[in-house]
Design a protein around this motif. Structure first.
Motif, PDB file in Angstrom:
ATOM      1  N   LEU A  49     141.200  84.273  31.221  1.00  0.00           N
ATOM      2  CA  LEU A  49     140.936  85.101  32.391  1.00  0.00           C
ATOM      3  C   LEU A  49     139.714  84.629  33.165  1.00  0.00           C
ATOM      4  CD1 LEU A  49     141.669  88.638  30.884  1.00  0.00           C
ATOM      5  CD2 LEU A  49     143.092  87.350  32.482  1.00  0.00           C
ATOM      6  N   TYR A  50     138.736  84.098  32.458  1.00  0.00           N
ATOM      7  CA  TYR A  50     137.514  83.607  33.103  1.00  0.00           C
ATOM      8  C   TYR A  50     137.485  82.082  32.998  1.00  0.00           C
ATOM      9  CZ  TYR A  50     136.312  88.536  32.870  1.00  0.00           C
ATOM     10  OH  TYR A  50     136.332  89.903  33.016  1.00  0.00           O
ATOM     11  N   TRP A  51     138.606  81.486  33.373  1.00  0.00           N
ATOM     12  CA  TRP A  51     138.789  80.049  33.172  1.00  0.00           C
ATOM     13  C   TRP A  51     137.757  79.180  33.891  1.00  0.00           C
ATOM     14  CZ3 TRP A  51     139.527  77.113  37.457  1.00  0.00           C
ATOM     15  CH2 TRP A  51     140.003  77.748  38.606  1.00  0.00           C
ATOM     16  N   PRO A  52     137.184  79.564  35.048  1.00  0.00           N
ATOM     17  CA  PRO A  52     136.160  78.695  35.637  1.00  0.00           C
ATOM     18  C   PRO A  52     134.966  78.468  34.695  1.00  0.00           C
ATOM     19  CG  PRO A  52     136.928  80.258  37.271  1.00  0.00           C
ATOM     20  CD  PRO A  52     137.502  80.693  35.960  1.00  0.00           C
ATOM     21  N   ALA A 116     128.520  86.001  40.301  1.00  0.00           N
ATOM     22  CA  ALA A 116     127.864  84.744  39.941  1.00  0.00           C
ATOM     23  C   ALA A 116     128.785  83.550  40.176  1.00  0.00           C
ATOM     24  CB  ALA A 116     127.422  84.792  38.480  1.00  0.00           C
ATOM     25  N   TRP A 117     130.076  83.730  39.874  1.00  0.00           N
ATOM     26  CA  TRP A 117     131.018  82.633  40.087  1.00  0.00           C
ATOM     27  C   TRP A 117     131.181  82.341  41.568  1.00  0.00           C
ATOM     28  CZ3 TRP A 117     136.555  83.380  41.458  1.00  0.00           C
ATOM     29  CH2 TRP A 117     137.223  82.158  41.566  1.00  0.00           C
ATOM     30  N   ARG A 118     131.313  83.380  42.378  1.00  0.00           N
ATOM     31  CA  ARG A 118     131.434  83.193  43.821  1.00  0.00           C
ATOM     32  C   ARG A 118     130.169  82.568  44.414  1.00  0.00           C
ATOM     33  NH1 ARG A 118     136.459  82.652  45.457  1.00  0.00           N
ATOM     34  NH2 ARG A 118     137.615  84.579  45.775  1.00  0.00           N
ATOM     35  N   ALA A 119     129.014  82.920  43.846  1.00  0.00           N
ATOM     36  CA  ALA A 119     127.754  82.347  44.318  1.00  0.00           C
ATOM     37  C   ALA A 119     127.541  80.937  43.780  1.00  0.00           C
ATOM     38  CB  ALA A 119     126.587  83.245  43.910  1.00  0.00           C
ATOM     39  N   LEU A 120     128.442  80.477  42.904  1.00  0.00           N
ATOM     40  CA  LEU A 120     128.367  79.148  42.296  1.00  0.00           C
ATOM     41  C   LEU A 120     127.070  78.952  41.520  1.00  0.00           C
ATOM     42  CD1 LEU A 120     129.902  77.085  45.232  1.00  0.00           C
ATOM     43  CD2 LEU A 120     130.983  77.625  43.060  1.00  0.00           C
ATOM     44  N   ILE A 121     126.616  80.027  40.867  1.00  0.00           N
ATOM     45  CA  ILE A 121     125.469  79.931  39.960  1.00  0.00           C
ATOM     46  C   ILE A 121     126.051  79.777  38.561  1.00  0.00           C
ATOM     47  CG2 ILE A 121     123.313  80.989  39.207  1.00  0.00           C
ATOM     48  CD1 ILE A 121     123.335  82.653  41.740  1.00  0.00           C
ATOM     49  N   GLN A 122     126.342  78.540  38.187  1.00  0.00           N
ATOM     50  CA  GLN A 122     127.092  78.300  36.962  1.00  0.00           C
ATOM     51  C   GLN A 122     126.375  78.821  35.728  1.00  0.00           C
ATOM     52  OE1 GLN A 122     129.735  74.769  36.118  1.00  0.00           O
ATOM     53  NE2 GLN A 122     127.963  74.141  34.920  1.00  0.00           N
ATOM     54  N   GLU A 123     125.061  78.631  35.671  1.00  0.00           N
ATOM     55  CA  GLU A 123     124.315  79.102  34.498  1.00  0.00           C
ATOM     56  C   GLU A 123     124.524  80.597  34.281  1.00  0.00           C
ATOM     57  OE1 GLU A 123     123.086  77.402  36.961  1.00  0.00           O
ATOM     58  OE2 GLU A 123     122.248  75.522  36.182  1.00  0.00           O
TER      59      GLU A 123
END
Length: 523
Positions: A49-52, A116-123
């Protein structure tokens, strides 16, 4: 008296253990298998579900460079899964008491993850993954089962990039300790920053050689050893502290051995370039000594606490899984990510190219003219649009204007990335200071840059998410994450540069006068 008390405590623990083991062993094999499949199923569901985040972890754990600090990630994952299998009978004996309130926490964590994913803050979205998993376990199985799974879930943080935040400090400490060893031994060398200067050349204590990887692995091994031995918390903390210090010291020894080899070989020793495995051989020896030392320490509990026997009200029906509670948990986990993925699918056919138009030159100026050379050439990875132009005043002084935009960001193509360089290629311009300044056109983020011959220039930067302006990059990224939940906002950067001729005060005057008129239009 204390000896008698301790003996009674040990005797009580030993007496209870067979009873607990007998009750756990009496559980039907189908019950054990069912509980195990459910727990592993929740782990798989979170990964799917949180594959990214799962994709990000795979990239982090399989970096081609051996010196990356998280190449042990899959080993940590396997250990966590094995710990669950080891305690499968205790897990099957735990009562099933779902916690509906945990669904609220799960939904909030899911919302934070999407942000966080949409903001591309991977950490950030990687760090949330174990918390989401734990909240799902509490919601579906209850606190008793969650306590048994807390260690395997928490152990995953030894493979998360949270440790990168301290890499600079570990690197600086390695450089300082190298200076201490050089002083103690009298080696003809000196340390300046993270560079060690020898008669035959200079060696950099790079970030990948800081010792962070050894520190993470050392702490992970000590933590796992404490869990397997079942010692009290105070003993475990002592072991973790000792192994952490030893792991750091091993890296200092490795660096010093390389320096000595570099000195006596006049920088021709193979260790100067290839010393990765030297550190791990030293680490293996140190860990063997650690195991020998802990084996000689007075035992705390000799095997830890015995598994807790089920209470009388923990009947077979109390241990039975219900499909509804699992289904509700999965639905809450899936709702927001599925909505975000659906929006991506809906926008997948849209064009991402961005056209950038600059206004005509203000009165007394000429331009815009494309810039084909010069010191300032900003570098951004795979933008959807970018443009660099120059406006020239009556006195021949230039104001350069740069704009870059991203309509569809990815982890490998985004506005705020380690691979992007506003100042251009390394060596052309060097950052001297950064601060926020005010002007008639509003606030800007001002960078004072210096070229190789010492000439200064002022670079004003502003970020835009949709129609909202920002001067702080992280704040703009967070806002982009919020807007990107429900739309596809354009994320752009505009920068103006003026050379400090005759001085920086004059350059700022030119920027103050022209910043209001030099606003690009994005299409």
């Amino acid at each position: 008296m204390s000896d008698i008390t301790n003996s009674e405590g040990c005797e009580s623990s030993v007496t209870a253990q067979p009873a607990a083991a007998t009750r756990a062993a009496s559980l039907p094999q189908a019950s054990v298998l069912s509980r195990l499949v459910t727990v592993y199923g929740l782990w798989i569901a979170v990964a799917v579900l949180y594959w990214p985040s799962a994709v990000g972890l795979n990239a982090l754990w399989t970096q081609p460079s051996q010196e990356e600090a998280y190449s042990h990630g899959y080993l940590v994952l396997l250990i966590s899964l094995w710990l669950i299998f080891r305690d499968r009978k205790r897990l099957a004996a735990a009562p099933i008491r779902p916690v509906p309130l945990a669904l609220i926490g799960l939904a909030l964590l899911s919302a934070l993850w999407v942000w966080a994913w949409r903001a591309l803050i991977q950490e950030a979205h990687l760090m949330l993954l174990p918390l989401i998993l734990f909240a799902a376990i509490v919601a579906a199985l209850g606190w008793r089962a969650a306590r048994l799974l807390a260690f395997p879930v928490g152990y995953l943080y030894f493979a998360m990039p949270i440790w990168s935040a301290i890499n600079g400090y570990v690197q600086a400490l390695s450089a300082k300790m190298s200076a201490v060893l050089i002083w103690i031994t009298g080696l003809p060398a000196y340390v300046k920053g993270v560079y060690v200067h020898l008669p035959g050349g200079t060696i950099e204590i790079a970030g990948t050689c800081s010792g962070l990887h050894e520190l993470i692995v050392g702490l992970a091994l000590a933590t796992l050893y404490g869990e397997l031995s079942g010692e009290p918390l105070r003993v475990r903390l002592k072991w973790i502290a000792v192994m952490g210090a030893v792991s750091l010291a091993i890296n200092w020894v490795r660096i010093f051995i390389v320096l000595v080899a570099a000195y006596f070989s006049d920088m021709h020793s193979s260790l100067v370039k290839h010393h990765y495995w030297l550190g791990w051989w030293l680490f293996a020896g140190a860990f063997a000594l650690f195991l020998w030392w802990t084996g000689r320490q007075p035992a705390g509990s000799h095997g830890g606490q015995a598994p807790r026997a089920p209470r009388r009200d923990e009947s077979a029906s109390g241990r039975r899984l219900k499909s509804t509670q699992i289904a509700v948990t999965l639905a809450v986990m899936a709702a927001l990510p599925a909505l975000a993925y659906g929006m991506d699918w809906a926008h997948s056919g849209e064009s991402t190219a961005v056209g950038i138009e600059w206004p005509a030159a203000p009165a007394g100026w000429s331009g815009p003219q494309p810039v084909t050379d010069g010191q300032w050439r900003p570098h951004f990875v795979r933008p959807d649009g970018e443009s660099l132009v120059a406006y020239t005043g009556a006195g021949g002084q230039e104001v350069q204007a740069f704009a870059v935009a991203y309509r569809a960001q990815t982890q490998n193509a985004k506005l705020l990335s380690y691979w992007n360089h506003l100042l251009g290629e390394k060596g052309r311009l060097r950052r001297e200071s950064v601060r926020i300044v005010s002007s008639p056109s509003g606030q800007w983020r001002q960078t004072v840059a210096v070229d190789p011959v010492g000439t200064r220039s002022l670079i004003w930067v502003r970020y835009r998410v949709g129609n909202r302006l920002f001067v702080r990059p992280r704040l703009s990224q967070l806002w982009y994450g919020l807007e990107a939940v429900a739309s596809r906002p354009l994320y752009s950067l505009t920068a103006l540069r003026a050379v400090c001729t005759p001085d920086c005060k004059a350059a700022r005057g030119r920027l103050n006068a022209e910043a209001m008129d030099l606003r690009p239009t994005f299409r």
